[in-house]
Design an enzyme around this catalytic site. Structure first.
Site, PDB file in Angstrom:
ATOM      1  N   GLY A 177       0.815  -1.257  -0.004  1.00  0.00           N
ATOM      2  CA  GLY A 177       0.028  -0.104  -0.061  1.00  0.00           C
ATOM      3  C   GLY A 177       0.906   1.096   0.108  1.00  0.00           C
ATOM      4  O   GLY A 177       1.808   1.395   0.618  1.00  0.00           O
ATOM      5  N   GLN A 330     -33.802 -12.839  14.433  1.00  0.00           N
ATOM      6  CA  GLN A 330     -32.886 -11.742  14.583  1.00  0.00           C
ATOM      7  C   GLN A 330     -31.822 -11.864  15.721  1.00  0.00           C
ATOM      8  O   GLN A 330     -30.625 -11.459  15.490  1.00  0.00           O
ATOM      9  CB  GLN A 330     -33.777 -10.519  14.537  1.00  0.00           C
ATOM     10  CG  GLN A 330     -33.320  -9.319  13.983  1.00  0.00           C
ATOM     11  CD  GLN A 330     -32.936  -9.125  12.424  1.00  0.00           C
ATOM     12  OE1 GLN A 330     -33.208  -9.945  11.518  1.00  0.00           O
ATOM     13  NE2 GLN A 330     -32.429  -8.242  12.077  1.00  0.00           N
ATOM     14  N   THR A 422      -6.122 -11.695   5.514  1.00  0.00           N
ATOM     15  CA  THR A 422      -4.957 -12.105   4.686  1.00  0.00           C
ATOM     16  C   THR A 422      -3.652 -11.290   4.822  1.00  0.00           C
ATOM     17  O   THR A 422      -2.758 -11.902   5.228  1.00  0.00           O
ATOM     18  CB  THR A 422      -5.298 -11.666   3.230  1.00  0.00           C
ATOM     19  OG1 THR A 422      -6.823 -12.296   2.820  1.00  0.00           O
ATOM     20  CG2 THR A 422      -4.461 -12.666   2.144  1.00  0.00           C
ATOM     21  N   GLU A 424      -0.760  -9.569   7.015  1.00  0.00           N
ATOM     22  CA  GLU A 424       0.055  -9.754   8.179  1.00  0.00           C
ATOM     23  C   GLU A 424      -0.331 -11.430   8.731  1.00  0.00           C
ATOM     24  O   GLU A 424      -0.463 -11.442   9.852  1.00  0.00           O
ATOM     25  CB  GLU A 424      -0.633  -8.798   9.462  1.00  0.00           C
ATOM     26  CG  GLU A 424       0.016  -7.379   9.433  1.00  0.00           C
ATOM     27  CD  GLU A 424       1.478  -7.546   9.345  1.00  0.00           C
ATOM     28  OE1 GLU A 424       2.243  -7.951  10.012  1.00  0.00           O
ATOM     29  OE2 GLU A 424       2.309  -6.865   8.339  1.00  0.00           O
TER      30      GLU A 424
END
Lengths: 664, 664
Positions: A177, A330, A422, A424
């Protein structure tokens, strides 16, 4: 819109002091105050507007992110914010950006792996953002297997330089990144080659772009790797691709805290323990666990408020329909997630303590608890991020059709969150590491080595293999000892079963591979035990505020009993509880749902999220859902014209039966 | 790119005739031929390009969809395609569009609910697309509860018209696909009011837009409801909002097949049975189940091929690393989904038969099997769509980091698929309907009413409550009778347990509500039994082709035993199997994974998907993953310039410490 509070009746029903719960959630009064102030600062600043994100094209979106990052930095300077405040401000801006990697990976890498000298040279530049850095580790062909990276850094003793090269297509750096468009520098991981010898993977500080015109330096190819999941989400981040064609850097740009390369090209190990790197991993993963509770609580807040506003079916004599939050189906999906959000909050807090503890020990050269702390952090990272990713999507489903709209905020929250399963450490790979640690712990039991920390219960394995739960009525499941024993017995027995199965293989590696799916399940059982036990420990503390502790007790029981129900097969097949006791746990769970129901809205109010941060028409504090959805709809670019672009060319010829001659 | 086939070694390992399996998958040689031909027609036509979708803004995306729809229709006319071919062609265009609703909902609604006269008037216009229609049922405030819709259609005897009105904000029609920008007409559901009396919800054909200039007719407000989950996904669809301000339509535009309103405003029931509407629901949901197998198989195809290409860890002496498909953790997640794709394919086929059977009976005025067929279709819709949505996301995770890229195709596949868990019946609401049917079936057992079809096993409930599985070794789990008995016993016992718990409530409705979470689980058990039993029945048939049947037997066993493992708590707590037997099922499962491994690539090749349809760099037929990912990356708009837009305004001032004076 006029001021309304459709949820006021819900708030009035709460049986605890929500202001005190806010402090508990934040961790301390100070933390609450900083967080609250920063969130409001961001919410009130029009530059940080985010409702338009899904509608922006990639370039517009990215430019807007650059603007927000610059504005945030400007505000941080102007207001002289301290580190914690600056972190919180960036957090509430709530948009992945290159700054995440600069502050979260580039700087920590130099701090952790650079020598004193290197730190003195590079950190001041980074702190002032005179350089912007990223963390270039993963490649197109290698993610989890860091030792398999292909990029090379070959020492050239002639010039006292390293030559960085990408020998294959798959060696292209891929994913970092901040790399694609913004970073001027990177910590690049590459195979160190000295004197023809492969010395394994190490980090190097490499300048990527000119500080004058931002163009990539000679020999460097950089780009963005393209669109990712979701409308806005991580598309505001320039995850990048990077190739080196024999790029030269001075020798002193290898991060040499642990291993030094001398002028002559010799490798010299320093006296800094290599284990330090695990300390950093504990730190990074600990922050990921904290983030999990934030992301999950946010989704839960949206789903809970909307479930109280939404009504469907069950109208009698023309009265209002039933609030969907009153349906047991719920509740049985939503309340365990509410409980999980709190559970993950406290386990994150505890991991912060664990990191401090480990750091202290490392400084005193005590490495004894490190393997356990490392395994525990890896496992909790895996457990909490997987549960959070699934939980966000479950919250979206709990909002019915409207949860599918971007204006619900939930699609973006999901898309932006899932990479944490995903990065680290892939969550399955991490669980296998935990399993390895568990198998090692068991194998050492005979040798008299006492298991420490979160594996301490393994020391009582013989007792745990024998014990039978003495639950007789549903309420027995409220007793901390009963719950703890059941979770300990289940985890211990699953690990022991794996160890026994493993011992039948002549080749242990082959056995580990064959049984890996079972080992993963044993690791999950171990990690769930940790979360349950730390939640129970938290409840041992003095927690002020009317009714606050009682609510947390209810949530803790829900978290634990929900897991008993979900993993009933584990509990029954290891024999720690009976089918009847499992059924009593379920019965108790139903009763707990009824207890949490009147407090649900207040329990999500305690997260103290602004409407800006939530970014959801469904999760608004005031519950004014329908007018907001309606207004948001008209902002779509498609609504700029009544007759859509393309009508003349494509729709009209169809309607008028003139398609045969149309040029499409 | 040069021609490669990285997967050729995998294909050579297959132990069955993949061409014959393609026929089995397609359902017949004819079906295969049509499907294959249409998919290649679409793939070879540049207008149907779809790789650029994630990068398009909403307006561009939508305009492009209009173009594709017009082009598809033009091709259908030019090539004189028959109904089946046209359907397949639209299917392979693979982009949600207004035409889906026109053909899939508008026309069937008129066919199902219109009188002969109405059909003769409207269908020819619709078949030629001289009008474009949608299905306007759901409102902002009502989805599942159709009877709660608020839009009104008030008969005005003075003018012989209905006055359609949206009395509240929440009565705004909301969600109908094709409504927002394209449709000229809609079937609108509204409360019929005659003579001041509310006659319930009925359908009305309403013209929305002028056929001259496409502007909304007076009194009608229409728009798009805004961006939805995903980059392309359903954003190519103009899901719309619609409000009526006293819009008048002639009386003969109410769909009057079942109920007529006379010139005087009297309501007259026709002799057409109301149950016909359930027949239509069986039809629509049956197609959704078929689509589930398509979507899941597509994700599985991508994940399987990529798992064979991707290598990570396990290199010995510099040799290649291990293919990730060889890891047991990968197999334990991937192969059950492969098995599910096949299972859903066959249950979809069987539902087609069921629909034909039900239709035949309805025409002969035999309604006896309808409730069971309706419950069964509702349950299977719920089961298969939920499993598919989760399965697609699991496939994405199985592709590691690269699965998060749009170029993997998986984010879009997920985003475009998930609405099917909500539309045509929310999946939880549907399971509650199934549960209601099961409770009714049980309550009627005493009265001598024999349960039919998929509930027939309930007739043997006493025997099923007693039976103990006689599995002694792992291979026993391969016997169809053993599997079937275990699933029947589990389903029967869960239903009976619910029925017994229900009987303790004085108010049955209150009991049903309190126990609804358990009832949902019983319904799931029942539906899983249906899928397993129909897969087993399929294997009773003569299936030609070398090794084809053997592969299907393996997949059937994987599907069943995976469920035993996943829901072990159910099986153990109802006592139909022992912990030891559960462990043997798991052992057998591991062995089945090894058996399916060499056939995995061929089993996904059998789906016969073109690279165009898959739309995935990871799932390419030739396995040429990395060069494709790399090339796709450079197509991103962000890569149009090396220095990103925004650098001068936002990044440079930061680097040069000139932010204080910058205007952001």
């Amino acid at each position: 819109m006029e001021a309304v509070d459709h949820l006021a009746p819900e708030r009035n029903r709460a049986q605890f002091d929500v202001e005190e719960m806010k402090i508990v959630w934040a961790g301390s009064r100070d933390a609450f105050e900083v967080s609250d102030r920063m969130s409001r600062l961001v919410a009130s600043d029009p530059v940080f507007r985010k409702d338009n994100r899904p509608m922006l094209g990639r370039k517009e979106l990215f430019k807007n992110t650059l603007r927000k990052a610059a504005h945030a930095w400007k505000r941080i300077i102007e207001l002289r914010l301290n580190e914690e405040e600056a972190y919180r401000l960036r957090f509430y801006v709530d948009e992945p950006a290159f700054t995440d990697l600069h502050w979260g990976m580039f700087i920590p890498a130099i701090k952790g792996q650079g020598t004193e000298e290197q730190q003195q040279k590079w950190l001041p530049l980074a702190y002032k953002m005179q350089i912007i850095g990223c963390y270039a580790q993963t490649e197109l062909g290698h993610g989890s297997n860091v030792q398999g990276l292909e990029t090379t850094a070959t020492f050239d003793p002639q010039t006292d330089e390293f030559v960085i090269n990408s020998p294959t297509l798959t060696s292209s750096k891929w994913w970092p990144g901040g790399l694609g468009k913004v970073s001027t520098h990177a910590v690049v991981y590459a195979r160190l080659i000295t004197d023809g010898q492969d010395q394994g993977v190490h980090g190097f500080i490499v300048q990527l772009r000119s500080l004058d015109d931002h163009l990539p330096l000679p020999g460097i190819t950089i780009g963005d790797i393209g669109m990712k999941f979701g409308n806005g989400a991580y598309n505001s981040m320039d995850n990048g691709v990077l190739r080196f064609d024999d790029v030269r850097i001075p020798r002193n740009q290898m991060l040499m805290r642990v291993l030094q390369v001398t002028r002559e090209g010799k490798c010299v190990q320093s006296n800094v323990p290599r284990q330090l790197i695990y300390g950093t991993m504990v730190y990074v993963r600990q922050t990921i666990v904290s983030d999990a509770s934030c992301a999950l609580s946010r989704a839960v807040c949206i789903a809970t408020r909307y479930s109280a506003v939404r009504r469907q079916f069950g109208s009698h004599n023309g009265g209002p329909e039933t609030q969907v939050i009153d349906y047991k189906t719920q509740q049985a999906r939503l309340f365990p997630l509410l409980a999980s959000a709190y559970a993950f909050r406290f386990i994150g807090e505890w991991l912060k303590w664990l990191y401090t503890d480990v750091t202290g020990r490392l400084q005193a050269n005590d490495f004894s608890t490190l393997p356990e702390a490392h395994a525990c952090t890896a496992g909790l990272k895996s457990l909490t991020t997987s549960a959070t990713a699934d939980g966000i999507e479950e919250c979206r489903k709990l909002c019915g059709g409207h949860g599918y709209l971007c204006s619900s905020g939930l699609p973006e929250l999901f898309a932006v969150y899932i990479p944490s399963c995903t990065y680290e450490g892939d969550n399955v790979v991490l669980l296998l590491q935990v399993a390895r640690h568990l198998m090692k712990t068991i194998s050492q039991l005979g040798s008299g080595k006492k298991p420490v920390g979160t594996t301490a219960y393994m020391g009582r394995v013989e007792q745990l293999m024998q014990c039978r739960s003495d639950v007789q009525i549903a309420e027995d499941w409220l007793k901390p000892n009963v719950v703890l024993e059941a979770f300990e017995a289940r985890a211990a027995r699953m690990s022991v079963a794996c160890a026994q199965a493993l011992s039948k293989f002549t080749n242990p590696e082959e056995g580990f591979q064959q049984l890996s799916a079972d080992l993963v399940e044993a690791a999950v059982a171990h990690c769930q035990l940790i979360v349950v036990s730390k939640f129970l420990e938290k409840l041992q503390q003095d927690i002020p505020g009317k009714g606050v502790k009682q609510q947390l007790q209810i949530l803790c029981s829900i978290y634990a009993l929900f897991l008993v129900h979900k993993h009933l097969g584990d509990f029954l097949s290891t024999g720690c509880i009976t089918a009847k006791q499992g059924s009593l746990a379920n019965e108790q769970l139903r009763s707990l749902y009824s207890q949490v129901r009147p407090n649900a809205i207040a329990l999500v109010d305690a997260f103290d999220y602004t409407d800006h941060y939530l970014g959801s028409a469904l999760g608004r504090y005031d519950g004014n859902v329908y007018p907001t959805l309606y207004e948001e709809a008209w902002k779509d670019p498609l609504n700029e014209s009544v007759v859509p672009d393309g009508y003349q060319e494509y729709v009209r010829p169809m309607l008028k039966q003139q398609l045969r001659n149309a040029r499409l």
